[in-house]
Design a protein around this motif. Structure first.
Motif, PDB file in Angstrom:
ATOM      1  N   GLN A   1      41.233  37.600  66.626  1.00 32.49           N
ATOM      2  CA  GLN A   1      40.745  36.136  67.566  1.00 32.49           C
ATOM      3  C   GLN A   1      42.003  35.294  67.188  1.00 32.49           C
ATOM      4  N   LEU A   2      41.989  34.705  68.057  1.00 27.21           N
ATOM      5  CA  LEU A   2      42.560  33.780  68.407  1.00 27.21           C
ATOM      6  C   LEU A   2      41.981  31.928  67.782  1.00 27.21           C
ATOM      7  N   ASP A   3      42.661  31.218  67.298  1.00 21.63           N
ATOM      8  CA  ASP A   3      42.792  29.656  66.535  1.00 21.63           C
ATOM      9  C   ASP A   3      44.119  28.611  67.169  1.00 21.63           C
ATOM     10  N   VAL A   4      44.380  28.160  68.415  1.00 19.94           N
ATOM     11  CA  VAL A   4      45.905  27.929  69.002  1.00 19.94           C
ATOM     12  C   VAL A   4      45.406  26.090  68.681  1.00 19.94           C
ATOM     13  N   THR A   5      46.607  25.483  68.572  1.00 24.38           N
ATOM     14  CA  THR A   5      46.333  24.549  68.975  1.00 24.38           C
ATOM     15  C   THR A   5      47.863  23.773  69.211  1.00 24.38           C
ATOM     16  N   ALA A   6      48.350  23.604  70.133  1.00 26.36           N
ATOM     17  CA  ALA A   6      48.881  23.298  71.327  1.00 26.36           C
ATOM     18  C   ALA A   6      49.416  21.118  71.282  1.00 26.36           C
TER      19      ALA A   6
END
Length: 220
Positions: free
Chosen positions: A212-217
């Motif tokens: 699972q991915l949880d990304v903030t950019a």
């Protein structure tokens, strides 16, 4: 416009697999051409301090009276870039440092944690000495108008030198100079990437692993 590569720590690809859930593993096909960003797309840089990838895996026993054993944890992203236009993801890249892989379920048992993490980083699984990074390059993005997720993402997952194209769903949101990408839990088969260790001591490593991915950019 330049092609944007996407690298992702196979998300802590701990190929100890368990992962509950009724879904089948996503299909892993041959690597595809990576996507490109349009000239008017906005570029965002992954904030590695708050982004994360997670995994769940496990094993069963030949002695069926023993309960199934599961593990879970995370791996840190090293870098990453995504491009978005009008709230729609166009391309991107994530990089994760496989050497940061850890099993969070053993945090209260440091000796067991060190033993488990050491084995999962060994040549039986991640082989981090030879492959310190894993990569993911976006190849296709499809906007979804129904369901729990607004985006379907396909990309080349290059793990242990074996690139395979996989597809999963995610929610992508662009707001106030930030982009967030929160994926569903999707299941891969470790053997698709050459992880064939079967287990020992009466245990059998399951082939499926949940990621699972949880990304903030942040806007560049």
């Amino acid at each position: 416009m330049k092609k944007v590569l996407l690298t992702l720590s196979v998300i802590g690809m701990t190929f100890l697999a368990s992962c509950g859930g009724g879904k089948d593993a996503v299909e892993a096909t041959d690597a595809q051409e990576t996507s490109t960003a349009s000239e008017t797309a906005t570029e965002y840089v992954v904030n590695t301090a708050v982004s994360s990838t997670s995994w769940k895996g496990g094993k069963i026993y030949e002695d069926t009276s023993k309960p199934e054993e599961g593990h879970y944890g995370s791996v840190k992203l090293k870098s990453g870039t995504v491009t978005v236009k009008d709230g729609v993801l166009e391309s991107g890249s994530f990089v994760a440092d496989q050497t940061t892989f850890e099993s969070a379920d053993k945090n209260d048992l440091p000796d067991e944690k060190a033993k488990l993490d050491g084995h999962l980083k060994s040549g039986d699984f991640l082989d981090v000495e030879k492959f310190p990074e894993a990569k993911f390059e976006i190849t296709k993005v499809t906007k979804l108008d129904t369901g729990d997720y607004n985006t379907e993402i396909s990309g080349n997952l290059d793990f242990r030198g074996v690139p395979k194209n996989v597809t999963f769903k995610a929610n992508v949101k662009e707001e106030a100079g930030k982009v967030t990408i929160k994926s569903e839990e999707f299941k891969i088969n470790r053997q698709d990437f050459g992880i064939t260790f079967k287990g020992g001591g009466g245990s059998i490593i399951k082939d499926d692993v949940l990621l699972q991915l949880d990304v903030t950019a942040d806007k560049k």
